[in-house]
Design a protein around this motif. Sequence first.
Motif, PDB file in Angstrom:
ATOM      1  N   ASN A  86       0.801  -1.222   0.000  1.00  0.00           N
ATOM      2  CA  ASN A  86       0.000   0.000   0.000  1.00  0.00           C
ATOM      3  C   ASN A  86       0.838   1.279   0.000  1.00  0.00           C
ATOM      4  O   ASN A  86       0.306   2.356  -0.227  1.00  0.00           O
ATOM      5  N   ASP A  87       2.132   1.174   0.205  1.00  0.00           N
ATOM      6  CA  ASP A  87       2.979   2.358   0.071  1.00  0.00           C
ATOM      7  C   ASP A  87       3.360   2.601  -1.393  1.00  0.00           C
ATOM      8  O   ASP A  87       3.872   3.661  -1.738  1.00  0.00           O
ATOM      9  N   ARG A  88       3.089   1.624  -2.264  1.00  0.00           N
ATOM     10  CA  ARG A  88       3.437   1.749  -3.679  1.00  0.00           C
ATOM     11  C   ARG A  88       2.216   1.749  -4.592  1.00  0.00           C
ATOM     12  O   ARG A  88       2.286   2.193  -5.725  1.00  0.00           O
ATOM     13  N   LEU A  89       1.107   1.234  -4.094  1.00  0.00           N
ATOM     14  CA  LEU A  89      -0.141   1.227  -4.860  1.00  0.00           C
ATOM     15  C   LEU A  89      -1.228   1.893  -4.024  1.00  0.00           C
ATOM     16  O   LEU A  89      -1.401   1.565  -2.854  1.00  0.00           O
ATOM     17  N   SER A  90      -1.935   2.820  -4.637  1.00  0.00           N
ATOM     18  CA  SER A  90      -3.007   3.518  -3.915  1.00  0.00           C
ATOM     19  C   SER A  90      -4.239   2.618  -3.817  1.00  0.00           C
ATOM     20  O   SER A  90      -4.345   1.592  -4.496  1.00  0.00           O
ATOM     21  N   ASN A  91      -5.176   3.025  -2.987  1.00  0.00           N
ATOM     22  CA  ASN A  91      -6.446   2.312  -2.887  1.00  0.00           C
ATOM     23  C   ASN A  91      -7.138   2.258  -4.243  1.00  0.00           C
ATOM     24  O   ASN A  91      -7.683   1.228  -4.631  1.00  0.00           O
ATOM     25  N   ARG A  92      -7.111   3.374  -4.959  1.00  0.00           N
ATOM     26  CA  ARG A  92      -7.725   3.424  -6.291  1.00  0.00           C
ATOM     27  C   ARG A  92      -7.055   2.440  -7.240  1.00  0.00           C
ATOM     28  O   ARG A  92      -7.728   1.751  -7.996  1.00  0.00           O
ATOM     29  N   GLN A  93      -5.741   2.362  -7.197  1.00  0.00           N
ATOM     30  CA  GLN A  93      -5.032   1.414  -8.057  1.00  0.00           C
ATOM     31  C   GLN A  93      -5.361  -0.027  -7.675  1.00  0.00           C
ATOM     32  O   GLN A  93      -5.553  -0.869  -8.555  1.00  0.00           O
ATOM     33  N   PHE A  94      -5.428  -0.313  -6.381  1.00  0.00           N
ATOM     34  CA  PHE A  94      -5.830  -1.660  -5.948  1.00  0.00           C
ATOM     35  C   PHE A  94      -7.222  -2.006  -6.494  1.00  0.00           C
ATOM     36  O   PHE A  94      -7.446  -3.106  -6.983  1.00  0.00           O
ATOM     37  N   LEU A  95      -8.143  -1.053  -6.410  1.00  0.00           N
ATOM     38  CA  LEU A  95      -9.497  -1.309  -6.901  1.00  0.00           C
ATOM     39  C   LEU A  95      -9.507  -1.492  -8.417  1.00  0.00           C
ATOM     40  O   LEU A  95     -10.121  -2.433  -8.929  1.00  0.00           O
ATOM     41  N   GLN A  96      -8.834  -0.602  -9.138  1.00  0.00           N
ATOM     42  CA  GLN A  96      -8.785  -0.718 -10.597  1.00  0.00           C
ATOM     43  C   GLN A  96      -8.182  -2.058 -11.007  1.00  0.00           C
ATOM     44  O   GLN A  96      -8.719  -2.754 -11.878  1.00  0.00           O
ATOM     45  N   LEU A  97      -7.076  -2.408 -10.394  1.00  0.00           N
ATOM     46  CA  LEU A  97      -6.424  -3.686 -10.706  1.00  0.00           C
ATOM     47  C   LEU A  97      -7.334  -4.860 -10.382  1.00  0.00           C
ATOM     48  O   LEU A  97      -7.419  -5.818 -11.165  1.00  0.00           O
ATOM     49  N   SER A  98      -8.000  -4.796  -9.260  1.00  0.00           N
ATOM     50  CA  SER A  98      -8.892  -5.893  -8.862  1.00  0.00           C
ATOM     51  C   SER A  98     -10.006  -6.086  -9.876  1.00  0.00           C
ATOM     52  O   SER A  98     -10.329  -7.214 -10.251  1.00  0.00           O
ATOM     53  N   LEU A  99     -10.585  -4.993 -10.337  1.00  0.00           N
ATOM     54  CA  LEU A  99     -11.666  -5.094 -11.321  1.00  0.00           C
ATOM     55  C   LEU A  99     -11.155  -5.576 -12.673  1.00  0.00           C
ATOM     56  O   LEU A  99     -11.771  -6.432 -13.319  1.00  0.00           O
ATOM     57  N   ILE A 100     -10.011  -5.052 -13.097  1.00  0.00           N
ATOM     58  CA  ILE A 100      -9.458  -5.449 -14.402  1.00  0.00           C
ATOM     59  C   ILE A 100      -9.003  -6.907 -14.376  1.00  0.00           C
ATOM     60  O   ILE A 100      -9.343  -7.685 -15.273  1.00  0.00           O
ATOM     61  N   ILE A 101      -8.239  -7.271 -13.355  1.00  0.00           N
ATOM     62  CA  ILE A 101      -7.750  -8.656 -13.262  1.00  0.00           C
ATOM     63  C   ILE A 101      -8.920  -9.623 -13.117  1.00  0.00           C
ATOM     64  O   ILE A 101      -8.948 -10.675 -13.764  1.00  0.00           O
ATOM     65  N   SER A 102      -9.897  -9.268 -12.286  1.00  0.00           N
ATOM     66  CA  SER A 102     -11.064 -10.138 -12.103  1.00  0.00           C
ATOM     67  C   SER A 102     -11.854 -10.290 -13.400  1.00  0.00           C
ATOM     68  O   SER A 102     -12.292 -11.393 -13.745  1.00  0.00           O
ATOM     69  N   GLY A 103     -12.071  -9.188 -14.098  1.00  0.00           N
ATOM     70  CA  GLY A 103     -12.820  -9.237 -15.348  1.00  0.00           C
ATOM     71  C   GLY A 103     -12.111 -10.039 -16.421  1.00  0.00           C
ATOM     72  O   GLY A 103     -12.703 -10.927 -17.054  1.00  0.00           O
ATOM     73  N   LEU A 104     -10.830  -9.738 -16.631  1.00  0.00           N
ATOM     74  CA  LEU A 104     -10.055 -10.481 -17.632  1.00  0.00           C
ATOM     75  C   LEU A 104      -9.901 -11.944 -17.235  1.00  0.00           C
ATOM     76  O   LEU A 104     -10.019 -12.844 -18.072  1.00  0.00           O
ATOM     77  N   GLY A 105      -9.654 -12.169 -15.957  1.00  0.00           N
ATOM     78  CA  GLY A 105      -9.510 -13.545 -15.475  1.00  0.00           C
ATOM     79  C   GLY A 105     -10.807 -14.320 -15.578  1.00  0.00           C
ATOM     80  O   GLY A 105     -10.821 -15.479 -15.999  1.00  0.00           O
ATOM     81  N   GLY A 106     -11.913 -13.674 -15.205  1.00  0.00           N
ATOM     82  CA  GLY A 106     -13.212 -14.328 -15.320  1.00  0.00           C
ATOM     83  C   GLY A 106     -13.518 -14.714 -16.752  1.00  0.00           C
ATOM     84  O   GLY A 106     -14.043 -15.795 -17.028  1.00  0.00           O
ATOM     85  N   TYR A 107     -13.160 -13.840 -17.686  1.00  0.00           N
ATOM     86  CA  TYR A 107     -13.354 -14.148 -19.104  1.00  0.00           C
ATOM     87  C   TYR A 107     -12.420 -15.276 -19.548  1.00  0.00           C
ATOM     88  O   TYR A 107     -12.841 -16.207 -20.239  1.00  0.00           O
ATOM     89  N   ALA A 108     -11.165 -15.212 -19.136  1.00  0.00           N
ATOM     90  CA  ALA A 108     -10.193 -16.247 -19.517  1.00  0.00           C
ATOM     91  C   ALA A 108     -10.591 -17.628 -18.995  1.00  0.00           C
ATOM     92  O   ALA A 108     -10.330 -18.645 -19.649  1.00  0.00           O
ATOM     93  N   LEU A 109     -11.215 -17.658 -17.823  1.00  0.00           N
ATOM     94  CA  LEU A 109     -11.633 -18.943 -17.258  1.00  0.00           C
ATOM     95  C   LEU A 109     -12.676 -19.653 -18.125  1.00  0.00           C
ATOM     96  O   LEU A 109     -12.831 -20.872 -18.031  1.00  0.00           O
TER      97      LEU A 109
END
Length: 191
Positions: free
Chosen positions: A72-95
Amino acid sequence: MFKLILKQHWFLWLMLSVSWLLLPHADTASWQRSAILGGHYWRLLSGNFCHNNFTHWLMNIAALILIYFCYNDRLSNRQFLQLSLIISGLGGYALLYGPYSEYVGLSALIHGLIAYAACIDIIKGRAKIGMVVVLGLAMKLLFEQIYGADPWIKQMIGIDIAIDAHLIYTLIGLSLAPLSWLPLWRNRSVQ
């Protein structure tokens, strides 16, 4: 005090809340290939936040909290959320192209977040720690692919461990790291 903690770590509170609220609704929100192909597209995302039982949820939340405070000292809360949504969406599709008919849990997303954050460390001058994390993650994934998941954990959470999802989401996290050079991702001031 609570207001300050909530403001500083809102991503964690959001993930705790959403995954806790979905805990009793895994049957209607889990990633299920047949339901997604039938038009329930929200399951591409929501399955990542559902869990099989309380133990499964607790293990994943503990891992997410650990990863969050490591980075959390290198990634903001917003970045964590954006990454979570992008990774989850792409991963969900890839599955959809993987071996699963059903998937639940944060563990694959956590693998993707770790991979992304470790690559950011490498890119931004913390190469030693980033390489150690990437190497450790690679060894863990290789072990899982060769020997399968830990039977003790499988017994504890009551479902098969989605080792292919761990690999897929890790590869997504690794492939997103070059986006750190975009201005949207470099803005650390917004939390």
